[in-house]
Enzyme design. Structure first.
Site, mmCIF file in Angstrom:
data_model
loop_
_atom_site.group_PDB
_atom_site.id
_atom_site.type_symbol
_atom_site.label_atom_id
_atom_site.label_comp_id
_atom_site.label_asym_id
_atom_site.label_seq_id
_atom_site.Cartn_x
_atom_site.Cartn_y
_atom_site.Cartn_z
ATOM 1 C CB CYS A 74 29.827 26.904 43.256
ATOM 2 S SG CYS A 74 29.035 28.544 42.819
ATOM 3 C CB CYS A 184 31.946 32.678 48.025
ATOM 4 S SG CYS A 184 32.746 32.654 46.372
#
Length: 263
Positions: A74, A184
């Site tokens: 992440c 992302c």
């Protein structure tokens, strides 16, 4: 640390499976455990203290399961919490951050785009990295407002997603970027739609392959590589509805175990 322990992965939901897929492809004999913290997605809108607390919760659970290394799959978690994690735990951590360097060095138009969460774009680590390249390049930053939510709902290739992306990415199209950096781990699932929106000359970069190579390197340096033998087993958990996670990794066909877990 046992070198036959699993690799641990966590993300604010299903998106980090884009990283996980690259790692298990490069390291076929490793076992893995993946935590999709979908209940708390997206991390990108949360304050730093809360992001660190969530990362700690996920790390503690993976260590309870015997993981020998943890991939923070992440971008928001990496840019806001990786220093804390490395200072407070004794296992190796692999982080991910937007691949600005290859885009900046390869760009011909000198305009590159970064699509990322608010949490990543406003982090000190992102700011430090982007400052290195801002002198010779114009970086067009776009916050991917609402994208993680749609992907978590399984709507990554929906007409709603395409319409939303066309609006969000207008500044990049106007600037005529030639490189788009996905900041992302959820965003690689948008590649089919992004390729429809951008002209063929735009190169889209994500961090998956680089993270896989770095994971192999760190395992080797710490004598943690699994000896060749049986193909690895992979277990994925979601603290929300596991159906989307199962669909994204094609669990039935690949023989992966996907289940609900409270964490």
């Amino acid at each position: 640390m046992e070198n036959n322990g699993p690799l641990g992965f966590f993300d604010s939901g299903v998106g980090g499976t884009s990283i996980w897929k690259e790692v298990i492809q490069l390291l076929p004999y490793e076992n893995s455990i993946y935590l999709a913290d979908s209940r708390n997605a997206p991390y990108g809108e949360k304050p730093v203290k809360e992001i660190i607390a969530l990362c700690k919760k996920n790390t503690d659970r993976l260590l309870e399961m015997g993981c020998k290394i943890i991939v923070v799959a992440c971008n928001t978690a990496t840019t806001n919490a990786i220093d804390y994690l490395r200072s407070n735990y004794h296992v190796p951590f692999i982080g991910i951050e937007p691949a600005i360097k290859p885009a900046a060095l390869s760009s011909k138009t000198k305009f590159i785009g970064i699509l990322a969460t608010k949490g990543t774009l406003s982090s000190a680590l992102f700011s430090k990295t982007s400052e290195l390249y801002k002198e010779n390049i114009t970086i067009v930053e776009v916050v991917g407002q609402g994208l993680v939510d749609l992907i978590e709902q399984g709507a990554h290739e929906s007409p709603e997603m395409e319409l939303h992306l066309r609006t969000l990415l207008k500044p990049m199209l106007i600037a005529q970027i030639d490189y788009l950096v996905l900041g992302c781990s959820h965003y690689p699932y948008l590649l089919p739609v992004l390729r429809k929106i951008f002209p063929p000359g735009v190169t889209i970069i994500d961090s998956g392959e680089a993270v896989a190579r770095q994971t192999r390197k760190v395992l080797a340096e710490n004598n943690l590589l699994h000896e060749a033998g049986a193909i690895g087993k992979h277990t994925l958990f979601s603290n929300s509805d596991p159906a989307i996670l199962s669909h994204l990794v094609n669990a039935k066909q690949n023989g992966y175990t996907v289940s609900y877990l409270e964490f």
